[in-house]
Design an enzyme around this catalytic site. Structure first.
Site, PDB file in Angstrom:
ATOM      1  CG  MET D   1      -1.847  -1.154   1.315  1.00 15.40           C
ATOM      2  SD  MET D   1      -2.905  -1.290  -0.128  1.00 15.40           S
ATOM      3  CE  MET D   1      -4.509  -0.911   0.581  1.00 15.40           C
ATOM      4  CB  CYS D   2       1.840   3.435  -2.625  1.00 15.22           C
ATOM      5  SG  CYS D   2       2.469   1.922  -3.390  1.00 15.22           S
ATOM      6  NE  ARG D   3      -1.076   5.620   2.061  1.00 15.99           N
ATOM      7  CZ  ARG D   3      -2.386   5.435   2.280  1.00 15.99           C
ATOM      8  NH1 ARG D   3      -3.030   6.185   3.162  1.00 15.99           N
ATOM      9  NH2 ARG D   3      -3.060   4.544   1.624  1.00 15.99           N
TER      10      ARG D   3
END
Lengths: 269, 269, 269, 269
Positions: D1-3
């Site tokens: 999960m990236c931002r």
């Protein structure tokens, strides 16, 4: 021996100097002609002035020819004043902190050349720096130290004189250490307003330095070797000269470290 | 605050410490439990002793968790004595030259902690180094400087005493500079024969240090935090202790920088 | 055009091939003599066999000449069988996943050469791979795809035949795509027991390949260009040959992709 | 999960989004709050639109928090439209070619989420691409493939519809492969004129998405989690929504992949 190019004049995309001419700086990173080493693959960097007083800085350790970021940035960024450098290490490790240009406040600096016997002089030279300059030293190159010494000796007040004092201090330190003074120095630096360059050596082999106008509408380039094959367009700067690019049309070349400094010998407009 | 692990004993694949236990060093690079910072992603390194007197050294700037080279190397390389480190920078740039361990000749060194007000002390401390040590400094961390000071003050002759003198010199330099002396220091180092560690602080918060035997047939580990969840297997080392791992079964823990040094307080076999 | 060297024989430090001879692989990364490009600065890699069936792998994107890790690893690691490579990209990005050697299970592979019109053929060739091989593709080079095709066509059963089928498939795919078949291929590969190499091209310019014994007590080297200046020691392998290094003294050279394959033409012992 | 964070509006220095707010994207690279993984240290990237139709692109593999180039670039570059991303790998290697944003012609794209069972679907999905899109694939991530599929299915003509078709194709491919269709997708993309975003999942856990005006005079931000602590300023976008930022004041949010698409449900001005 590294290769570099600097520009002052109407806004130009960085790629017009870094990537586009037939013998562009990126081409020189792969195959330089006038350098002691043909390959300049030990990192690169570019400092450019935009809307802030201090320059932007992008440096990395890949060879310039293979860095996709450099390609994209130099296609997007336009600047009226920038310095670009491809590195061939003469000893220091390949790390971002050893890549040129170096930056401090509004000043940027890059260099081709070396201080002879640097291992013997480094310590004594670093001792000349005030505390606030000393802690700015992040790498281990002679080039970064030359820049910090120039800041120490009044780069803000009198650029040429700060470099004279830096050379004198290096020479004196060599004498103190009992080694022959040996300096080869072809450097460019800027405060965001004017562009300065120097060509100097303690022997007869000062690294090459040229100036030219890239095109009728462009400003002035100062380079370590011509960016294209049209040699007649590029004016060689004589050894032991200090160059001030005042604006996109006007350049002053004075003797540097001569016995008696007698003012400008050449001013082209 | 960094995390590290060191091992002395029968040959082990590096991965048995770096990658395999449930709370391995690589796992701690992503999520440490006893560190001030959970993430230790500012580079890593491993130094191991093989068939040569000087150790091998692999350091890089990626987080340990994503470095495929580290995974492969630690699966292939077996050693009876090695140091491994994951870094959380407290200021210095992320470059290979700032990654632990540091190596000089047969010695290797790694560290978790910091020298307070280092910017104010760095210059005076560097002046303590002899020329041949001074030029070995490639990075800009307090950790590398501690190691060089230990070499300066007789690491070869008396490891514990060289560290005592190093701490005293830092304290004296802080006094001279008019800042409070503040040192937190949990370090491991080796000459390829014995493994040393220290846990020390000028205040009450010396960074944690543990020792354990990984398995009945393995040697001794010294670590900044346990490598697995079985806390009862890990013996905490008291603050202000100097640890000597003499062989795979025998460890000596002495007071370090106590008012009066009264010899070993604990020896386990 | 890349440069590479492979070794089979009594254990040797990697540096004896990578760093030590006068025209070592690291020297060739800076200045190769028989390559189309003098500089091979787009990354490097080494795969070596130790105590496990699968090889260790260290690859990185810096030029080999400036990588301190490579220097240290090749001083520490000894192996009886290893492959080492310095890369000059003919197109693909400089990333670790595009660096040679490539590894799958016990197999390692490295390559100098190229598939012509690869952009037109890539998709059709990738479609030949089974699912489990397809997902092993991490980069975007023709070299990695040649290796995966060899695995697809029975590298485990019959190395030479798997390469014949790979060449045939590439040729057929070129025909299907309406482009001339163009392959230049000088490769080395190993299963950890024997060392194989090939020199082949669809035209008359198969990239060079040599073999030699490094010293009376050492094993056999197979290289893209000699590692020292003593040319008479290095036996050129004829174009369109398949090389099997059976042990440290014995090498078989057979015709590869000839009209009629008539068995070994040369076996030296 | 990236931002990630994207911006459209009056020109802003990139640092105003990337570095300056208290919970800036760089801060989130070290310690995200709403992500499955707190650390997003597997590279980063930024794509920005300037004076050319195609965006500039800067991507690198260091954690965003330690990249000095990113700090300097984001202090210098101003843009009216940009996308910035910090990566937490869910499997793919850490390489520049796997870092977001991805760029093709005038389009840029970045993503947080994943395609379930991607290894089983990758090959069939890649087969949907035309040749000229196929060869643009440089990395090995599901994100890059989603972007290429959108280009395949008419991103230029109808952005929302191209994404609908991409989701349908992935779902159909999962069915064909006999695995449950599983997609989580929170993406932003732009053609240099408008900014688009989507929040979608095949289950009930679509990754978070918010919009806000950074300040009264600024334009609109679309982000994976709020950039500052003032939660009330940030409007959560409902799951299964397609967002079009038309200009610095106007945003349209429509249902995405709903049973019956009934036009805009929310338009704020």
């Amino acid at each position: 021996m590294c290769r570099w190019a600097a520009y002052l004049g109407p806004q130009l995309y960085l790629e017009d100097v870094i990537a586009s001419p037939c013998h562009s700086l990126i081409a020189q990173s792969h195959d330089a002609h006038e350098a002691k080493t043909r390959t300049n693959g030990d990192g690169f960097g570019v400092a450019w002035y935009g809307e802030r007083p201090e320059p932007g800085l992008y440096r990395d350790i890949l060879p310039a020819w293979s860095d996709q970021n450099l390609k994209s940035l130099s296609r997007q960024i336009r600047s009226h004043l920038f310095l670009a450098h491809v590195r061939a290490s003469t000893g220091g490790a390949t790390s971002r902190t050893n890549c040129h240009p170096f930056v401090s406040g509004k000043w940027s600096f890059m260099h081709n050349g070396q201080i002879g016997h640097f291992d013997r002089l480094r310590r004594g030279l670093e001792a000349k720096l005030d505390d606030e300059l000393y802690v700015q030293k992040l790498g281990s190159t002679d080039s970064e130290l030359i820049f910090l010494l120039m800041l120490q000796y009044g780069l803000d007040r009198d650029p040429a004189q700060s470099l004279v004092e830096t050379v004198n201090v290096i020479t004196a330190e060599a004498e103190r250490a009992g080694v022959p003074a040996f300096i080869r120095l072809t450097a460019a630096f800027s405060d965001g307003i004017q562009l300065y360059a120097v060509r100097y050596a303690t022997d007869r082999f000062a690294p090459s330095l040229y100036t030219a106008t890239l095109s009728p509408s462009s400003g002035l380039c100062v380079v370590s070797e011509p960016l294209d094959g049209e040699a007649e367009n590029w004016m060689p700067v004589p050894p032991n000269s200090f160059v001030t690019v005042k604006n996109s049309k006007r350049i002053a070349i004075e003797p540097f470290m001569a016995q008696e400094t007698s003012g400008p010998v050449l001013e082209s407009a």
